[in-house]
Write an enzyme that holds these catalytic residues in place. Structure first.
Site, PDB file in Angstrom:
ATOM      1  N   ASP A  18      63.363  66.397  -2.443  1.00  0.00           N
ATOM      2  CA  ASP A  18      64.161  67.709  -3.030  1.00  0.00           C
ATOM      3  C   ASP A  18      63.334  68.086  -4.301  1.00  0.00           C
ATOM      4  O   ASP A  18      63.105  67.347  -5.319  1.00  0.00           O
ATOM      5  CB  ASP A  18      65.464  67.117  -3.608  1.00  0.00           C
ATOM      6  CG  ASP A  18      66.266  68.007  -4.158  1.00  0.00           C
ATOM      7  OD1 ASP A  18      65.915  68.990  -4.339  1.00  0.00           O
ATOM      8  OD2 ASP A  18      67.345  67.885  -4.121  1.00  0.00           O
ATOM      9  N   ILE A  19      62.822  69.360  -4.111  1.00  0.00           N
ATOM     10  CA  ILE A  19      62.142  69.804  -5.541  1.00  0.00           C
ATOM     11  C   ILE A  19      62.886  69.772  -6.721  1.00  0.00           C
ATOM     12  O   ILE A  19      62.362  69.828  -7.844  1.00  0.00           O
ATOM     13  CB  ILE A  19      61.375  71.306  -5.300  1.00  0.00           C
ATOM     14  CG1 ILE A  19      60.170  71.601  -5.875  1.00  0.00           C
ATOM     15  CG2 ILE A  19      62.416  72.375  -5.366  1.00  0.00           C
ATOM     16  CD1 ILE A  19      59.216  72.406  -5.335  1.00  0.00           C
ATOM     17  N   VAL A  35      65.972  77.179  -1.432  1.00  0.00           N
ATOM     18  CA  VAL A  35      65.344  76.372  -2.605  1.00  0.00           C
ATOM     19  C   VAL A  35      65.501  77.033  -3.692  1.00  0.00           C
ATOM     20  O   VAL A  35      66.013  76.368  -4.727  1.00  0.00           O
ATOM     21  CB  VAL A  35      63.784  76.149  -2.402  1.00  0.00           C
ATOM     22  CG1 VAL A  35      62.950  77.345  -2.436  1.00  0.00           C
ATOM     23  CG2 VAL A  35      63.201  74.900  -3.233  1.00  0.00           C
ATOM     24  N   ASP A  36      66.008  78.427  -3.556  1.00  0.00           N
ATOM     25  CA  ASP A  36      65.901  79.225  -4.818  1.00  0.00           C
ATOM     26  C   ASP A  36      67.542  78.768  -5.463  1.00  0.00           C
ATOM     27  O   ASP A  36      67.677  78.502  -6.512  1.00  0.00           O
ATOM     28  CB  ASP A  36      66.029  80.796  -4.495  1.00  0.00           C
ATOM     29  CG  ASP A  36      65.776  81.769  -5.432  1.00  0.00           C
ATOM     30  OD1 ASP A  36      65.935  81.479  -6.760  1.00  0.00           O
ATOM     31  OD2 ASP A  36      65.919  82.979  -5.252  1.00  0.00           O
ATOM     32  N   THR A  62      58.826  79.717   4.553  1.00  0.00           N
ATOM     33  CA  THR A  62      59.065  79.053   5.849  1.00  0.00           C
ATOM     34  C   THR A  62      60.709  78.962   6.133  1.00  0.00           C
ATOM     35  O   THR A  62      61.004  78.630   7.148  1.00  0.00           O
ATOM     36  CB  THR A  62      58.401  77.956   6.177  1.00  0.00           C
ATOM     37  OG1 THR A  62      58.774  76.943   5.167  1.00  0.00           O
ATOM     38  CG2 THR A  62      56.804  78.178   6.023  1.00  0.00           C
ATOM     39  N   GLY A  63      61.430  79.301   5.357  1.00  0.00           N
ATOM     40  CA  GLY A  63      62.969  79.244   5.465  1.00  0.00           C
ATOM     41  C   GLY A  63      63.495  80.600   5.904  1.00  0.00           C
ATOM     42  O   GLY A  63      63.352  81.126   7.083  1.00  0.00           O
TER      43      GLY A  63
HETATM   44  P1  ADP Z   1      62.044  81.335   1.794  1.00  0.00           P
HETATM   45  O1  ADP Z   1      63.048  82.581   1.525  1.00  0.00           O
HETATM   46  O2  ADP Z   1      60.683  81.650   1.173  1.00  0.00           O
HETATM   47  O3  ADP Z   1      61.722  81.115   3.262  1.00  0.00           O
HETATM   48  P2  ADP Z   1      63.580  79.063   1.784  1.00  0.00           P
HETATM   49  O4  ADP Z   1      64.285  78.706   0.261  1.00  0.00           O
HETATM   50  O5  ADP Z   1      64.716  79.761   2.498  1.00  0.00           O
HETATM   51  O6  ADP Z   1      62.562  80.094   1.284  1.00  0.00           O
HETATM   52  O7  ADP Z   1      62.901  78.073   2.342  1.00  0.00           O
HETATM   53  C1  ADP Z   1      61.892  77.532   1.976  1.00  0.00           C
HETATM   54  C2  ADP Z   1      61.439  75.796   2.520  1.00  0.00           C
HETATM   55  O8  ADP Z   1      62.222  75.279   1.207  1.00  0.00           O
HETATM   56  C3  ADP Z   1      62.278  75.665   3.555  1.00  0.00           C
HETATM   57  O9  ADP Z   1      61.442  74.552   4.330  1.00  0.00           O
HETATM   58  C4  ADP Z   1      63.546  74.981   3.211  1.00  0.00           C
HETATM   59  O10 ADP Z   1      64.000  73.920   4.079  1.00  0.00           O
HETATM   60  C5  ADP Z   1      62.907  74.272   1.796  1.00  0.00           C
HETATM   61  N1  ADP Z   1      64.126  73.982   0.929  1.00  0.00           N
HETATM   62  C6  ADP Z   1      65.429  74.178   0.915  1.00  0.00           C
HETATM   63  N2  ADP Z   1      65.994  73.378  -0.262  1.00  0.00           N
HETATM   64  C7  ADP Z   1      64.708  72.792  -0.752  1.00  0.00           C
HETATM   65  C8  ADP Z   1      64.902  71.844  -1.760  1.00  0.00           C
HETATM   66  N3  ADP Z   1      65.922  71.537  -2.670  1.00  0.00           N
HETATM   67  N4  ADP Z   1      63.703  71.220  -2.010  1.00  0.00           N
HETATM   68  C9  ADP Z   1      62.727  71.446  -1.329  1.00  0.00           C
HETATM   69  N5  ADP Z   1      62.594  72.361  -0.395  1.00  0.00           N
HETATM   70  C10 ADP Z   1      63.545  73.104  -0.044  1.00  0.00           C
END
Ligand code: ADP
Length: 180
Positions: free
Chosen positions: A16-17, A39-40, A128-129
């Protein structure tokens, strides 16, 4: 898993970032800089309202952040000192400059990290999300952009950590790093 490029290291972890104790974490933001899902949302929830306030101030001065570019704020309540908000491309089939914009995202974030003087930067898998970028292609582009930057920029951070949130994404990045 890790690999060294010109004395600098790329490391892959499953995790988890928002939990990373590093100089800067990168957010996969959207052009409004006003938060979103994925992630945002996780970064804004864990980091608290000061990050959004700072994003709003940046937006008031500079407007939206174009895709392929990045801005930074402090890390609020996160263990990271800074958040670098990078805006990735939305996948549209591959003919809309997505690869160029994605590589540019990683480079823009790393240029900000150099300016901030941080030694370790953590990236999620940008685009990639919700943005739908195929993970295999995104992993190759991300790792190539970051490794080239580390090998060519004398002031580059010492360590870039990719924090992958699910095991399929982790395995895909591991395969791409292996074959780099
Ligand atoms: P985007 O809109 O750029 O595609 P997302 O947040 O939807 O961004 O997804 C980007 C990646 O981040 C996906 O692989 C998602 O599973 C991952 N992600 C979501 N939450 C977290 C987190 N807390 N820490 C790290 N990666 C995350």
């Amino acid at each position: 898993m890790e690999k060294t490029f010109g004395g600098k290291t790329i490391e892959l972890v499953l995790g988890d970032i928002t939990r990373q104790e590093v100089g800067a974490v990168v957010n996969a933001a959207n052009p409004t800089l006003l938060g979103g899902g994925g992630v945002d949302g996780a970064i804004h929830r864990a980091g608290g309202p000061t990050i959004l306030e700072e994003c709003q101030r940046i937006r008031n001065v500079r407007g939206e952040c174009p895709r392929g570019q990045a801005v930074f704020t402090l890390g609020g309540n996160l263990p990271a000192r800074y958040v670098i908000h990078a805006v990735g491309p939305v996948w549209q089939g591959g003919e809309a400059d997505e690869a160029k914009l994605l590589a540019s995202c990683y480079r823009s974030a790393l240029r900000i990290a150099v300016k901030l003087g941080v030694r370790t930067v953590a990236f999620p898998s940008i685009s990639t999300g919700a943005y739908g970028y195929p993970v295999g292609e995104a992993a190759s582009i991300a790792l190539l952009a970051v490794s080239s930057f580390l090998a060519s920029e004398p002031n580059a951070p010492d360590r870039v950590r990719f924090v992958l949130y699910d095991s399929l994404t982790f395995m895909t990045y591991a395969g791409a790093l292996d074959s780099l």
